[in-house]
Design a protein around this motif. Structure first.
Motif, PDB file in Angstrom:
ATOM      1  N   ARG A 128       7.604   6.361   1.332  1.00 44.16           N
ATOM      2  CA  ARG A 128       7.168   7.105   2.530  1.00 44.16           C
ATOM      3  C   ARG A 128       7.548   8.573   2.407  1.00 44.16           C
ATOM      4  O   ARG A 128       6.759   9.469   2.731  1.00 44.16           O
ATOM      5  CB  ARG A 128       7.806   6.514   3.783  1.00 44.16           C
ATOM      6  CG  ARG A 128       7.189   5.205   4.230  1.00 44.16           C
ATOM      7  CD  ARG A 128       7.984   4.658   5.402  1.00 44.16           C
ATOM      8  NE  ARG A 128       7.424   3.427   5.931  1.00 44.16           N
ATOM      9  CZ  ARG A 128       8.162   2.463   6.462  1.00 44.16           C
ATOM     10  NH1 ARG A 128       9.477   2.579   6.527  1.00 44.16           N
ATOM     11  NH2 ARG A 128       7.587   1.387   6.937  1.00 44.16           N
ATOM     12  N   GLU A 148       1.601  -0.252   0.207  1.00 45.33           N
ATOM     13  CA  GLU A 148       1.900  -0.389   1.643  1.00 45.33           C
ATOM     14  C   GLU A 148       2.230   0.977   2.254  1.00 45.33           C
ATOM     15  O   GLU A 148       1.727   1.331   3.325  1.00 45.33           O
ATOM     16  CB  GLU A 148       3.069  -1.359   1.838  1.00 45.33           C
ATOM     17  CG  GLU A 148       3.366  -1.631   3.304  1.00 45.33           C
ATOM     18  CD  GLU A 148       4.400  -2.732   3.505  1.00 45.33           C
ATOM     19  OE1 GLU A 148       4.926  -3.258   2.505  1.00 45.33           O
ATOM     20  OE2 GLU A 148       4.684  -3.049   4.675  1.00 45.33           O
ATOM     21  N   GLN A 164       0.209   3.152   5.128  1.00 47.15           N
ATOM     22  CA  GLN A 164       0.876   3.660   6.338  1.00 47.15           C
ATOM     23  C   GLN A 164       0.663   5.168   6.484  1.00 47.15           C
ATOM     24  O   GLN A 164       0.540   5.681   7.589  1.00 47.15           O
ATOM     25  CB  GLN A 164       2.371   3.333   6.287  1.00 47.15           C
ATOM     26  CG  GLN A 164       2.652   1.838   6.460  1.00 47.15           C
ATOM     27  CD  GLN A 164       4.107   1.488   6.248  1.00 47.15           C
ATOM     28  OE1 GLN A 164       4.921   2.325   5.867  1.00 47.15           O
ATOM     29  NE2 GLN A 164       4.444   0.225   6.462  1.00 47.15           N
ATOM     30  N   TRP A 172      -3.132  -6.882   5.621  1.00 44.35           N
ATOM     31  CA  TRP A 172      -3.041  -5.429   5.716  1.00 44.35           C
ATOM     32  C   TRP A 172      -4.268  -4.787   6.350  1.00 44.35           C
ATOM     33  O   TRP A 172      -4.140  -3.867   7.150  1.00 44.35           O
ATOM     34  CB  TRP A 172      -2.830  -4.801   4.335  1.00 44.35           C
ATOM     35  CG  TRP A 172      -1.444  -4.913   3.816  1.00 44.35           C
ATOM     36  CD1 TRP A 172      -0.374  -5.543   4.387  1.00 44.35           C
ATOM     37  CD2 TRP A 172      -0.967  -4.363   2.586  1.00 44.35           C
ATOM     38  NE1 TRP A 172       0.725  -5.435   3.593  1.00 44.35           N
ATOM     39  CE2 TRP A 172       0.400  -4.714   2.485  1.00 44.35           C
ATOM     40  CE3 TRP A 172      -1.562  -3.634   1.568  1.00 44.35           C
ATOM     41  CZ2 TRP A 172       1.185  -4.345   1.387  1.00 44.35           C
ATOM     42  CZ3 TRP A 172      -0.785  -3.267   0.472  1.00 44.35           C
ATOM     43  CH2 TRP A 172       0.575  -3.613   0.391  1.00 44.35           C
ATOM     44  N   SER A 192       3.754  -0.439  13.081  1.00 44.59           N
ATOM     45  CA  SER A 192       4.896   0.018  12.273  1.00 44.59           C
ATOM     46  C   SER A 192       5.372   1.363  12.792  1.00 44.59           C
ATOM     47  O   SER A 192       4.657   2.050  13.485  1.00 44.59           O
ATOM     48  CB  SER A 192       4.507   0.133  10.803  1.00 44.59           C
ATOM     49  OG  SER A 192       3.422   0.996  10.671  1.00 44.59           O
TER      50      SER A 192
END
Lengths: 80, 266
Positions: free
Chosen positions: B130, B154, B158, B256, B266
């Motif tokens: 991230r 993932e 996001q 997903w 999230s």
């Protein structure tokens, strides 16, 4: 019964045991069988097949082949 | 753990008549249809994150840097091993045992000093991914295992950052271009998942071909060049000489990306 052709190269050949040409195996199966059932019937564990495609279409192991169809199999490819 | 390098834009050729920094360095690609001065400047303003500095990472990092991508961040947790050298030409036998990120950073900075290079010597985690992807325009997956690939994918979803995924084994490889949002995603491509496996045999040139194709797809995506291939996978079999582009079917049960599957926020 019907005929299905399974094609695969490289690391899959050891399991596929081609008999038509260097990359292709001919399999006689009952109609209505899924790809997973066909693989298991000839001793290929589904874990050895990561992808399969027919023509230009990806299919999963629940795919039910037609008579005379060729399905190309891909082994797990995860190296970098 | 993390190391970065300030780029010296314009250091190789300065600003020429076109106004492009490093004009001489990029002279052979500036004339390409669809690239040109505008495309070159767009690449210079782009931040790409690369997971893995191995067999695929070598061509991806090299060619994205050579093309003039402005900022490239990469992450790898390995040391150089002698068995890497059949495909990982960033490293030499004298560097066996050294940290890949450290060696690669020095080599890449020397090769393309205009690029702002940053390396992270650590295993990827969702938090690290991230952080790396903040303000990035593209993620490139050159990992050697599915769990690391899944973490990057993932985090990219996001952050709504598109992903170029690549993998090799034996004489085979694949390149997928996945959108930052919406279907399909990495879990659509591998519905059965991919278990851990011993390091597969691989011909070095296959990693070179697949990594180079990944770099091409990354540049095509960044510049919106040519036909759209987002949501497709290229299956490469060098032994049989086949290259097949296939659409990736979206899974109706994908955890997903399927709109039909409820997901926690999230």
């Amino acid at each position: 019964m019907m005929t299905v052709y399974l094609k695969g190269g490289g690391l899959l050949r050891e399991y596929l045991q081609p008999d038509v040409d260097e990359y292709t195996r001919r399999v006689e199966v009952a109609e209505g069988r899924t790809l997973r059932q066909i693989l298991e019937a000839i001793g290929i564990r589904p874990v050895h097949v990561a992808m399969a495609f027919v023509g230009n279409r990806l299919v999963n192991l629940a795919y039910v082949p037609s008579d005379g169809e060729t399905i190309t199999l891909r082994p797990p490819v995860q190296g970098g | 753990m993390a190391a970065s390098g300030g780029g010296r834009r314009g250091g190789a050729g300065g600003r020429g008549r076109s106004g492009v920094a490093g004009e001489e360095r990029y002279a052979r690609q500036l004339a390409l249809p669809g690239l040109g001065v505008i495309g070159q400047e767009r690449l210079a303003q782009t931040h790409v994150v690369v997971l893995g500095a191995g067999g695929l990472g070598f061509p991806v990092l090299t060619y994205l840097g050579a093309a003039g991508v402005g900022r490239i961040s990469f992450i790898d947790a390995d040391a150089v091993e002698l068995s890497n050298l059949n495909r990982q030409a960033l490293y030499t036998p004298a560097e066996v045992g050294q940290r890949k990120v450290s060696v690669a950073l020095e080599r890449l900075r020397n090769f393309a000093p205009e690029v702002n290079w940053a390396g992270t010597d650590a295993a990827i985690t969702l938090e690290r991914a991230r952080g790396l992807l903040a303000n990035a325009q593209l993620a490139v997956d050159c990992a050697d295992n599915f769990s690391a690939r899944r973490i990057l994918a993932e985090a990219a979803r996001q952050a709504r950052v598109p992903l170029v995924h690549g993998a090799v084994a034996g004489f085979e490889g694949q390149v997928a271009v996945l959108p930052g949002e919406g279907p399909p995603c990495l879990l659509c491509l591998y519905p059965e998942g991919q278990g851990s496996q011993v390091p597969p045999p691989v011909l070095g040139a296959v990693a070179g071909v697949v990594g180079s194709l990944m770099a091409c797809e990354a540049i095509r995506l960044l510049l919106a060049l040519g036909p759209r291939r987002t949501g497709s996978v290229l299956l490469v079999d060098v032994e049989r000489g086949t290259f097949d582009w296939l659409a990736i079917p979206a899974r109706s049960d994908c955890p997903w990306c399927s709109p039909a599957v409820a997901r926690p926020r999230s």
